[in-house]
Design an enzyme around this catalytic site. Sequence first.
Site, PDB file in Angstrom:
ATOM      1  N   CYS A  91       0.910  -1.249   0.092  1.00 14.66           N
ATOM      2  CA  CYS A  91      -0.279  -0.105   0.299  1.00 14.66           C
ATOM      3  C   CYS A  91       0.879   1.269   0.113  1.00 14.66           C
ATOM      4  O   CYS A  91       2.235   1.243   0.717  1.00 14.66           O
ATOM      5  CB  CYS A  91      -0.806   0.294   1.471  1.00 14.66           C
ATOM      6  SG  CYS A  91      -1.813  -1.376   1.486  1.00 14.66           S
ATOM      7  N   CYS A 416      -7.750  -0.232 -15.762  1.00 10.37           N
ATOM      8  CA  CYS A 416      -7.263  -0.019 -14.146  1.00 10.37           C
ATOM      9  C   CYS A 416      -5.963   1.151 -14.570  1.00 10.37           C
ATOM     10  O   CYS A 416      -5.253   0.473 -13.304  1.00 10.37           O
ATOM     11  CB  CYS A 416      -7.229  -1.724 -13.618  1.00 10.37           C
ATOM     12  SG  CYS A 416      -5.931  -2.185 -14.689  1.00 10.37           S
TER      13      CYS A 416
END
Length: 460
Positions: A91, A416
Site C-alpha cells: 500500500c 485499471c
Amino acid sequence: MVHPPSTPAPIGRIGDRFEVDITDLGHDGQGVGRWQERVVFVPGALPEERVAVVVRRVQRRHLEAELQAVVVASPLRRRPPCILAERCGGCSLQHWQDGPQALWKEQLVVQALRRIGGLDCAVEPLIAPATTLGYRNRATIPLERREGDGQLRAGYYRRGSHRIVNLNRCPVLDPRIDALIAPLKADLEASDWPVDVHLEQEGGLRHLALRVGHHSGEILITLISSHDELDGLEDIAAHWLERWPQVVGVCLNLQPLATNTLMGPDTRVLAGRGFVRERFAGIALSIAPDTFFQVNTLQAERLVPLLLEAFGPLEGQELVDAYCGIGTFSLPLAAAGARVLGLENHLASVEQARANAVANGLNRASFEQAEVGANLVERLSAIDGVLLDPPRKGLPALLCAAIGAEPPATVAYLSCNPATLARDLALLTAEGRLAVQRVQPIDFFPQTSHVECLAVLKRI
C-alpha cells in the site's frame, strides 16, 4: 598559465541529505517536490509537507529519495492502519485520509485524459467504496526462509526491492483470509519444506495464495511451488480442510519458471475442490485459483448497472466481451437479454466461463479461446457493442484503429490504468466516428494509487 574550466558538481548525488517542500503526488502516490532545479520523488510524503530526505537514486531528469522525517506535516496525514505500512510496498497511501485519496484519484483520471489523451471530456465523481479496509478477496504472498536460522517469512516486498517485509496480518485483506496467514505460516515452517521464491537455489515453495468468496465465505488455499517434492503435502492439505470448515479446497500450483507470471499452467487439487463458489450480481460463479476475478467484489458489482445502462435495452443485442476472463461481466449482460460472445486467450478462464454459463442456464453467453484483437476485428461489423477489459498495458494500437474506423454503436472500456486509457481513448476517437460519452472512475483499491475507470463511447 590558463587553467581549464572546472566541471560543476553534479546536482544531486546518492547519499545527499536535504529538506524539500512537497507540492504534488506522482502517479504512484509518491510525494513530488523540487530541489536545486531537480524534481524529487519521495514515497510516503504528502502535499503541503516539508520533509527531510536522503537521495537513493539519481536519474537523468529526477532524483528518488527516501523519507527520513516529516518536518512539517500535512493536516490530512494520519497514522496508517497497518503497523508495516511505512516498510511494506503493498500500500502506498495508508498515511493519507480516505477523502483526499478519493479526490486525488479522480483528478488523476482528469489529468491523464488531458495530458496524455488530449481529451477534455467530463469525468464523473469517483465512486468510493463503503469500506477502505478488509476489501481484498485474494492474496498472493511471497515466501522465503531467513538466512541463518531458516525461519519462514511471508509478506509483500519492501517498496522498490525484492526484500520481504514479514507479516502475520494485512488489514486490506478480507478478514476471513487475513486470519489464516499466521497459522498457515506456522504449519509451513514446521513442514521444513524448501522455500525459494526467486529460484536462486534448488527451488521449492514460492507463494501462498488465498482466495475467498465475499458473499459465500468459501476459502481456497493454494501453494505455489517450483516442484511437488514436498513430503506430507496431502496430509497437511487434509488437515487444513478439517481444521477450517470455511476452507473448501487446497491446491498446488507448479511454477518452475523464473518469470513475472506468478502461477504456472499446472494446478492440482490436494484436498476438497479446486474452486470457490460465489454469487456476483445475481450470477452464480465458480472461481479457480489460477483464473482472474476482480479483487474488490462489492465495487465490481457496482459496475454492472453502469454497463447495463451503457449498452441500453439489451434484448436482442449482439455484444462481444473482449478479455472476458471467467465471464464476470458477460454473464450479467446475457442475463439482461443480450447475446454475448466472450473472447479470452487464457484457456482455463474460458473453460471456467463456459461452466459458469451452464450453471446459470445462460445459453445466450458463449466463450472462445482466441487472440482477442484479431478475433474482435473480424466481428466489428456484425455486433452492436463491445466491452473492452484489457490488462494494465491497454489495447494494441492497431486494435484501437480498427475499432475507431468501424465502430459498433457502443464501446465500453474498463481500465485499471488511467494513462493507457487516455492513450487508447485518443486513438479510438481519432477517426471522428466515436465520441466519449461518460468517464466514471471507481475505486477498487483503497490505500493504493490504483484506480479503475469505465469509459463509455458512442458511435456518431
